[in-house]
Write a protein that holds these residues in place. Sequence first.
Motif, PDB file in Angstrom:
ATOM      1  N   GLY A   1      -0.843   2.030 -37.817  1.00 61.50           N
ATOM      2  CA  GLY A   1       0.459   1.240 -37.423  1.00 61.50           C
ATOM      3  C   GLY A   1       0.240  -0.272 -37.529  1.00 61.50           C
ATOM      4  O   GLY A   1      -0.203  -0.528 -38.771  1.00 61.50           O
ATOM      5  N   SER A   2       0.361  -0.977 -36.491  1.00 58.55           N
ATOM      6  CA  SER A   2       0.201  -2.524 -36.629  1.00 58.55           C
ATOM      7  C   SER A   2      -1.081  -3.000 -37.246  1.00 58.55           C
ATOM      8  O   SER A   2      -1.092  -4.050 -37.961  1.00 58.55           O
ATOM      9  CB  SER A   2       0.621  -3.109 -35.346  1.00 58.55           C
ATOM     10  OG  SER A   2      -0.150  -4.372 -35.054  1.00 58.55           O
TER      11      SER A   2
ATOM     12  N   SER B   1      -3.668  -4.358 -35.214  1.00 56.89           N
ATOM     13  CA  SER B   1      -4.130  -5.675 -34.748  1.00 56.89           C
ATOM     14  C   SER B   1      -5.353  -5.549 -34.363  1.00 56.89           C
ATOM     15  O   SER B   1      -6.439  -6.669 -34.511  1.00 56.89           O
ATOM     16  CB  SER B   1      -3.328  -5.975 -33.458  1.00 56.89           C
ATOM     17  OG  SER B   1      -3.705  -5.057 -32.437  1.00 56.89           O
ATOM     18  N   ASN B   2      -6.031  -4.371 -34.129  1.00 58.20           N
ATOM     19  CA  ASN B   2      -7.641  -4.080 -34.041  1.00 58.20           C
ATOM     20  C   ASN B   2      -8.246  -4.237 -35.357  1.00 58.20           C
ATOM     21  O   ASN B   2      -9.356  -4.821 -35.503  1.00 58.20           O
ATOM     22  CB  ASN B   2      -7.783  -2.500 -33.275  1.00 58.20           C
ATOM     23  CG  ASN B   2      -7.935  -2.773 -31.958  1.00 58.20           C
ATOM     24  OD1 ASN B   2      -8.498  -3.168 -31.053  1.00 58.20           O
ATOM     25  ND2 ASN B   2      -6.677  -2.157 -31.469  1.00 58.20           N
TER      26      ASN B   2
ATOM     27  N   GLY C   1      -6.462   2.883 -34.348  1.00 57.00           N
ATOM     28  CA  GLY C   1      -4.957   3.390 -34.370  1.00 57.00           C
ATOM     29  C   GLY C   1      -4.426   4.396 -35.091  1.00 57.00           C
ATOM     30  O   GLY C   1      -3.420   4.378 -35.722  1.00 57.00           O
TER      31      GLY C   1
ATOM     32  N   ILE D   1     -11.233   3.906 -30.821  1.00 54.99           N
ATOM     33  CA  ILE D   1     -10.967   3.036 -29.758  1.00 54.99           C
ATOM     34  C   ILE D   1      -9.692   3.657 -28.769  1.00 54.99           C
ATOM     35  O   ILE D   1      -8.727   3.872 -29.656  1.00 54.99           O
ATOM     36  CB  ILE D   1     -10.627   1.413 -30.037  1.00 54.99           C
ATOM     37  CG1 ILE D   1     -10.594   0.611 -28.868  1.00 54.99           C
ATOM     38  CG2 ILE D   1      -9.556   1.222 -31.165  1.00 54.99           C
ATOM     39  CD1 ILE D   1     -10.730  -0.766 -29.131  1.00 54.99           C
ATOM     40  N   HIS D   2      -9.831   3.764 -27.609  1.00 53.34           N
ATOM     41  CA  HIS D   2      -8.831   4.502 -26.855  1.00 53.34           C
ATOM     42  C   HIS D   2      -8.454   3.307 -25.852  1.00 53.34           C
ATOM     43  O   HIS D   2      -9.042   3.016 -24.955  1.00 53.34           O
ATOM     44  CB  HIS D   2      -9.286   5.796 -26.278  1.00 53.34           C
ATOM     45  CG  HIS D   2      -8.145   6.353 -25.269  1.00 53.34           C
ATOM     46  ND1 HIS D   2      -7.078   7.229 -25.952  1.00 53.34           N
ATOM     47  CD2 HIS D   2      -8.151   6.467 -23.993  1.00 53.34           C
ATOM     48  CE1 HIS D   2      -6.603   7.628 -24.799  1.00 53.34           C
ATOM     49  NE2 HIS D   2      -6.805   7.186 -23.692  1.00 53.34           N
ATOM     50  N   PRO D   3      -7.082   3.255 -25.413  1.00 56.58           N
ATOM     51  CA  PRO D   3      -6.623   2.359 -24.525  1.00 56.58           C
ATOM     52  C   PRO D   3      -6.573   2.711 -23.133  1.00 56.58           C
ATOM     53  O   PRO D   3      -5.460   2.488 -22.391  1.00 56.58           O
ATOM     54  CB  PRO D   3      -5.327   1.690 -25.016  1.00 56.58           C
ATOM     55  CG  PRO D   3      -4.615   3.136 -25.581  1.00 56.58           C
ATOM     56  CD  PRO D   3      -5.805   3.609 -26.168  1.00 56.58           C
TER      57      PRO D   3
ATOM     58  N   GLU E   1      -9.507  -4.704 -26.215  1.00 56.49           N
ATOM     59  CA  GLU E   1      -9.660  -3.952 -27.395  1.00 56.49           C
ATOM     60  C   GLU E   1     -10.322  -4.912 -28.310  1.00 56.49           C
ATOM     61  O   GLU E   1     -11.347  -4.619 -29.300  1.00 56.49           O
ATOM     62  CB  GLU E   1      -8.597  -3.347 -27.836  1.00 56.49           C
ATOM     63  CG  GLU E   1      -8.221  -2.319 -26.856  1.00 56.49           C
ATOM     64  CD  GLU E   1      -6.881  -1.367 -27.476  1.00 56.49           C
ATOM     65  OE1 GLU E   1      -7.124  -1.096 -28.714  1.00 56.49           O
ATOM     66  OE2 GLU E   1      -6.160  -0.857 -26.750  1.00 56.49           O
TER      67      GLU E   1
HETATM   68  C1  GRF Z   1      -4.745   0.725 -29.812  1.00 57.19           C
HETATM   69  O1  GRF Z   1      -4.102   0.591 -28.357  1.00 57.19           O
HETATM   70  C2  GRF Z   1      -5.600   1.420 -29.883  1.00 57.19           C
HETATM   71  O2  GRF Z   1      -6.476   1.617 -28.616  1.00 57.19           O
HETATM   72  C3  GRF Z   1      -5.348   2.827 -30.199  1.00 57.19           C
HETATM   73  O3  GRF Z   1      -4.187   2.521 -30.999  1.00 57.19           O
HETATM   74  C4  GRF Z   1      -3.760   1.254 -30.589  1.00 57.19           C
HETATM   75  C5  GRF Z   1      -3.692   0.599 -32.074  1.00 57.19           C
HETATM   76  O4  GRF Z   1      -3.213  -0.732 -31.978  1.00 57.19           O
HETATM   77  N1  GRF Z   1      -6.124   3.924 -30.567  1.00 57.19           N
HETATM   78  P1  GRF Z   1      -3.354  -1.590 -33.217  1.00 57.19           P
HETATM   79  O5  GRF Z   1      -2.510  -0.937 -34.494  1.00 57.19           O
HETATM   80  O6  GRF Z   1      -4.722  -1.884 -33.599  1.00 57.19           O
HETATM   81  O7  GRF Z   1      -2.316  -3.005 -32.891  1.00 57.19           O
END
Ligand code: GRF
Length: 205
Positions: A9-10, A12-13, A87, A107-109, A178
């Motif tokens: 996805g995005s 951001s992590n 993500g 990583i899990h939110p 995160e």
């Molecule tokens: C984060 O909330 C992470 O914990 C989960 O997926 C999301 C990814 O967000 N595994 P991003 O793409 O890093 O913005």
Amino acid sequence: MRCAVFASGSGSNFQALIDRQKSADLHVDFAVLIANNSRAFACQRARSNGIPVEHLPPTHFAHERSYAAKLAELLGRYRVEMIALAGYMKKIPPQIVGEYRHRMLNIHPGLLPAFGGRGLYGKHVHRAVLDYGAKISGVTIHFVDEEYDHGPVVIQKVVDVLDDDTPQSLAERVLELEHAYYWRAVEAVAQQRITVKGRRVIGQI
Ligand code: GRF
């Protein structure tokens, strides 16, 4: 260490990891970004930072075996020593999990083992936390094993759930955590500062 990042996805992590690497807090080389979705914004983040992108949709493979073989080939080609899932919405084949045991992070939110497992990702986690009426939530960074959201826990950090929280507002506060903590777990693995005894992750993070 040469680190692959997997994202859907995005990213951001992923960006937060890149930023920490640039500020010299995190000492890894980002060998490759693996994405199952070529439209993921994470791909643009990789390209603008000179990180190779490999687009690998599991649906293009008739069997998990051939998907796993392609993944293994890519990880070998980029000489990947550790993996950070950021993500990534697809299950990692067991062969790869075995190969990178205790060198692959997710990583899990939410605070595992609550509010995790198949179907509990992104907004679904925060909605489940609010629906349950939990008073705290947070982030769990853990090693990947053969089950969803299940491997040994490396870092957990907590946020309070507020009376007026929505899934969106809770997601935003958890995402800040995160970004603040994922790089620390990646660095601890890269520097081989932690060991795993049973389910317990021990060492300086
Ligand atoms: C984060 O909330 C992470 O914990 C989960 O997926 C999301 C990814 O967000 N595994 P991003 O793409 O890093 O913005």
